[in-house]
Write a protein that holds these residues in place. Structure first.
Motif, PDB file in Angstrom:
ATOM      1  N   THR A 119     -12.525  -0.691   0.036  1.00 51.59           N
ATOM      2  CA  THR A 119     -11.411   0.068   0.607  1.00 51.59           C
ATOM      3  C   THR A 119     -10.929   1.198  -0.329  1.00 51.59           C
ATOM      4  O   THR A 119     -11.011   1.062  -1.548  1.00 51.59           O
ATOM      5  CB  THR A 119     -10.211  -0.863   0.939  1.00 51.59           C
ATOM      6  N   GLN A 120     -10.429   2.247   0.285  1.00 52.81           N
ATOM      7  CA  GLN A 120      -9.791   3.314  -0.497  1.00 52.81           C
ATOM      8  C   GLN A 120      -8.286   3.062  -0.593  1.00 52.81           C
ATOM      9  O   GLN A 120      -7.568   3.810  -1.251  1.00 52.81           O
ATOM     10  CB  GLN A 120     -10.068   4.692   0.133  1.00 52.81           C
ATOM     11  N   ASN A 121      -7.789   2.020   0.096  1.00 52.64           N
ATOM     12  CA  ASN A 121      -6.384   1.659  -0.062  1.00 52.64           C
ATOM     13  C   ASN A 121      -6.175   1.088  -1.463  1.00 52.64           C
ATOM     14  O   ASN A 121      -7.085   0.507  -2.041  1.00 52.64           O
ATOM     15  CB  ASN A 121      -5.974   0.597   0.969  1.00 52.64           C
ATOM     16  N   PRO A 122      -4.944   1.198  -1.989  1.00 51.48           N
ATOM     17  CA  PRO A 122      -4.724   0.685  -3.340  1.00 51.48           C
ATOM     18  C   PRO A 122      -4.790  -0.841  -3.458  1.00 51.48           C
ATOM     19  O   PRO A 122      -5.119  -1.361  -4.517  1.00 51.48           O
ATOM     20  CB  PRO A 122      -3.322   1.181  -3.699  1.00 51.48           C
ATOM     21  N   ALA A 123      -4.444  -1.545  -2.366  1.00 49.26           N
ATOM     22  CA  ALA A 123      -4.309  -3.007  -2.496  1.00 49.26           C
ATOM     23  C   ALA A 123      -5.055  -3.748  -1.397  1.00 49.26           C
ATOM     24  O   ALA A 123      -5.379  -3.187  -0.347  1.00 49.26           O
ATOM     25  CB  ALA A 123      -2.828  -3.389  -2.481  1.00 49.26           C
TER      26      ALA A 123
ATOM     27  N   ASN B 208       0.832  -1.209   0.000  1.00 49.55           N
ATOM     28  CA  ASN B 208       0.000   0.000   0.000  1.00 49.55           C
ATOM     29  C   ASN B 208       0.866   1.258   0.000  1.00 49.55           C
ATOM     30  O   ASN B 208       0.577   2.213  -0.719  1.00 49.55           O
ATOM     31  CB  ASN B 208      -0.946  -0.001   1.202  1.00 49.55           C
ATOM     32  N   GLN B 209       1.931   1.245   0.786  1.00 54.35           N
ATOM     33  CA  GLN B 209       2.829   2.417   0.818  1.00 54.35           C
ATOM     34  C   GLN B 209       3.482   2.643  -0.538  1.00 54.35           C
ATOM     35  O   GLN B 209       3.655   3.771  -0.979  1.00 54.35           O
ATOM     36  CB  GLN B 209       3.913   2.236   1.881  1.00 54.35           C
ATOM     37  N   ARG B 210       3.838   1.552  -1.191  1.00 51.45           N
ATOM     38  CA  ARG B 210       4.495   1.653  -2.499  1.00 51.45           C
ATOM     39  C   ARG B 210       3.534   2.245  -3.545  1.00 51.45           C
ATOM     40  O   ARG B 210       3.936   2.986  -4.426  1.00 51.45           O
ATOM     41  CB  ARG B 210       4.936   0.237  -2.929  1.00 51.45           C
ATOM     42  N   LEU B 211       2.270   1.858  -3.450  1.00 49.48           N
ATOM     43  CA  LEU B 211       1.308   2.257  -4.486  1.00 49.48           C
ATOM     44  C   LEU B 211       0.652   3.610  -4.211  1.00 49.48           C
ATOM     45  O   LEU B 211       0.174   4.276  -5.133  1.00 49.48           O
ATOM     46  CB  LEU B 211       0.214   1.192  -4.628  1.00 49.48           C
ATOM     47  N   GLN B 212       0.611   3.991  -2.941  1.00 52.61           N
ATOM     48  CA  GLN B 212      -0.084   5.218  -2.525  1.00 52.61           C
ATOM     49  C   GLN B 212       0.281   6.446  -3.360  1.00 52.61           C
ATOM     50  O   GLN B 212      -0.601   7.197  -3.769  1.00 52.61           O
ATOM     51  CB  GLN B 212       0.205   5.497  -1.043  1.00 52.61           C
ATOM     52  N   PRO B 213       1.569   6.705  -3.654  1.00 51.91           N
ATOM     53  CA  PRO B 213       1.905   7.938  -4.387  1.00 51.91           C
ATOM     54  C   PRO B 213       1.555   7.925  -5.876  1.00 51.91           C
ATOM     55  O   PRO B 213       1.679   8.963  -6.529  1.00 51.91           O
ATOM     56  CB  PRO B 213       3.440   8.039  -4.241  1.00 51.91           C
ATOM     57  N   LEU B 214       1.122   6.788  -6.399  1.00 52.78           N
ATOM     58  CA  LEU B 214       0.920   6.732  -7.854  1.00 52.78           C
ATOM     59  C   LEU B 214      -0.301   7.539  -8.274  1.00 52.78           C
ATOM     60  O   LEU B 214      -1.332   7.513  -7.608  1.00 52.78           O
ATOM     61  CB  LEU B 214       0.750   5.278  -8.321  1.00 52.78           C
ATOM     62  N   PRO B 215      -0.181   8.236  -9.407  1.00 51.06           N
ATOM     63  CA  PRO B 215      -1.314   9.025  -9.895  1.00 51.06           C
ATOM     64  C   PRO B 215      -2.320   8.144 -10.627  1.00 51.06           C
ATOM     65  O   PRO B 215      -2.197   6.913 -10.624  1.00 51.06           O
ATOM     66  CB  PRO B 215      -0.632   9.986 -10.870  1.00 51.06           C
ATOM     67  N   ARG B 216      -3.255   8.798 -11.281  1.00 53.30           N
ATOM     68  CA  ARG B 216      -4.245   8.095 -12.085  1.00 53.30           C
ATOM     69  C   ARG B 216      -3.539   7.230 -13.140  1.00 53.30           C
ATOM     70  O   ARG B 216      -2.591   7.696 -13.780  1.00 53.30           O
ATOM     71  CB  ARG B 216      -5.108   9.162 -12.773  1.00 53.30           C
TER      72      ARG B 216
ATOM     73  N   LEU C   6      -5.007  -5.290  -6.646  1.00 51.90           N
ATOM     74  CA  LEU C   6      -5.412  -3.895  -6.576  1.00 51.90           C
ATOM     75  C   LEU C   6      -6.893  -3.871  -6.207  1.00 51.90           C
ATOM     76  O   LEU C   6      -7.645  -4.784  -6.545  1.00 51.90           O
ATOM     77  CB  LEU C   6      -5.171  -3.176  -7.908  1.00 51.90           C
ATOM     78  N   SER C   7      -7.282  -2.817  -5.504  1.00 45.75           N
ATOM     79  CA  SER C   7      -8.671  -2.691  -5.062  1.00 45.75           C
ATOM     80  C   SER C   7      -9.519  -2.098  -6.182  1.00 45.75           C
ATOM     81  O   SER C   7      -8.997  -1.545  -7.157  1.00 45.75           O
ATOM     82  CB  SER C   7      -8.731  -1.784  -3.839  1.00 45.75           C
ATOM     83  N   LYS C   8     -10.823  -2.182  -6.005  1.00 46.08           N
ATOM     84  CA  LYS C   8     -11.735  -1.582  -6.988  1.00 46.08           C
ATOM     85  C   LYS C   8     -11.422  -0.094  -7.153  1.00 46.08           C
ATOM     86  O   LYS C   8     -11.313   0.406  -8.277  1.00 46.08           O
ATOM     87  CB  LYS C   8     -13.187  -1.758  -6.510  1.00 46.08           C
ATOM     88  N   SER C   9     -11.278   0.633  -6.048  1.00 49.65           N
ATOM     89  CA  SER C   9     -11.083   2.086  -6.162  1.00 49.65           C
ATOM     90  C   SER C   9      -9.791   2.411  -6.899  1.00 49.65           C
ATOM     91  O   SER C   9      -9.730   3.341  -7.693  1.00 49.65           O
ATOM     92  CB  SER C   9     -11.118   2.765  -4.793  1.00 49.65           C
ATOM     93  N   ARG C  10      -8.735   1.593  -6.676  1.00 53.86           N
ATOM     94  CA  ARG C  10      -7.461   1.867  -7.362  1.00 53.86           C
ATOM     95  C   ARG C  10      -7.558   1.496  -8.852  1.00 53.86           C
ATOM     96  O   ARG C  10      -7.058   2.212  -9.720  1.00 53.86           O
ATOM     97  CB  ARG C  10      -6.337   1.097  -6.654  1.00 53.86           C
ATOM     98  N   LEU C  11      -8.216   0.390  -9.160  1.00 54.47           N
ATOM     99  CA  LEU C  11      -8.334  -0.034 -10.561  1.00 54.47           C
ATOM    100  C   LEU C  11      -9.181   0.948 -11.369  1.00 54.47           C
ATOM    101  O   LEU C  11      -8.925   1.180 -12.544  1.00 54.47           O
ATOM    102  CB  LEU C  11      -8.942  -1.440 -10.642  1.00 54.47           C
ATOM    103  N   LEU C  12     -10.188   1.525 -10.713  1.00 49.33           N
ATOM    104  CA  LEU C  12     -11.057   2.454 -11.450  1.00 49.33           C
ATOM    105  C   LEU C  12     -10.470   3.862 -11.520  1.00 49.33           C
ATOM    106  O   LEU C  12     -11.048   4.735 -12.158  1.00 49.33           O
ATOM    107  CB  LEU C  12     -12.449   2.505 -10.816  1.00 49.33           C
TER     108      LEU C  12
END
Ligand SMILES: O=C(O)[C@H](O)[C@@H](O)[C@H](O)[C@H](O)COP(=O)(O)O
Length: 230
Positions: free
Chosen positions: A155-159, A117-125, A174-180
């Motif tokens: 979840t709003q977390n990426p993973a 999650n920490q690794r993915l958090q900074p990624l943009p759209r 990846l979570s739904k929110s991150r994939l979308l």
């Protein structure tokens, strides 16, 4: 809902179009914001797409590649999705791309979740997300009946860490929110069985995980389907 379904006589024709579309999207992304983000899926379906895409002369040094989901295994394991991407996509021109891994040194996905999650958090759209679909209607590693499904969808977390009930290996998905959180979303589906599951996932009251991505208003989705007509 912006949903387009493109049908192809065979996977070869499908892959040619998907390669073109994804190449255009990544080229535009690098021109417009200096960097492109592509999310691909594992499994058997994408191999020939990976091989074609790898040969496109794109600005790969400014492109990052992630997986929609990963099996919690060493990259050298034959079922590792990252291993598959390294073998077929990070080749030729695409060798210059960066791979953002969904695994860590932790012995389980649950233990590694915070790091991922920490690794993915900074990624943009993302610019493009390409999903597959299982015959049980799962996509990424969001499996029907798995204990982590609700978390993965809310979840709003990426993973999310997943232990599938009926599929091998612990997963990181990846979570739904991150994939979308993407400009474009594609499904790459091959075969009659997938065509039948697609029909179920498009039904109004479908509870299949894939339907969450097919029936939504957030990101335009294109389904590329190669299945022989009866
Ligand atoms: O790691 C995985 O298993 C995938 O990312 C998964 O979501 C896959 O896309 C489907 O299971 C379809 O797999 P096939 O392409 O092998 O049918």
């Amino acid at each position: 809902m912006t949903l387009k379904i493109h049908k192809f006589a065979n996977n070869e024709a499908l892959v040619a179009q998907l390669t073109q579309q994804v190449s255009d999207i990544l080229t535009t992304a690098v021109q417009e914001r200096g960097h492109g983000y592509l999310v691909v899926s594992g499994g058997r379906t994408p191999v020939s797409f990976f091989q074609q895409l790898a040969q496109q002369p794109l600005p790969w040094q400014n492109i990052s590649i992630l997986l929609a989901d990963e099996r919690w295994l060493p990259v050298s394991h034959e079922a590792s999705n990252e291993g598959l991407v390294r073998q077929y996509l990070l080749q030729h021109h695409a060798k210059a791309a960066e791979m953002i891994s969904l695994i860590s040194e932790h012995s389980t996905a649950v233990a590694g979740l915070r790091t991922i999650n920490q690794r993915l958090q900074p990624l943009p759209r993302f610019d493009a997300v390409i999903l597959g679909m299982g015959e049980d209607g799962h996509t990424a590693s969001l499996f029907p009946e798995s204990a982590a499904l609700q978390e993965g969808l809310s979840t709003q977390n990426p993973a999310v860490a997943v232990t599938p009930l009926h599929a091998p290996h612990e997963r990181m998905s990846l979570s739904k929110s991150r994939l979308l959180n993407s400009q474009h979303l594609f499904f790459h589906l091959v075969g009659k069985a997938k065509a039948a599951v697609l029909e179920q996932a498009l039904a109004e009251n479908s509870a299949l995980p894939a339907s969450v991505f097919l029936q939504q208003d957030q990101v335009p989705v294109e389904v590329l389907l190669a299945a022989p007509e009866e």
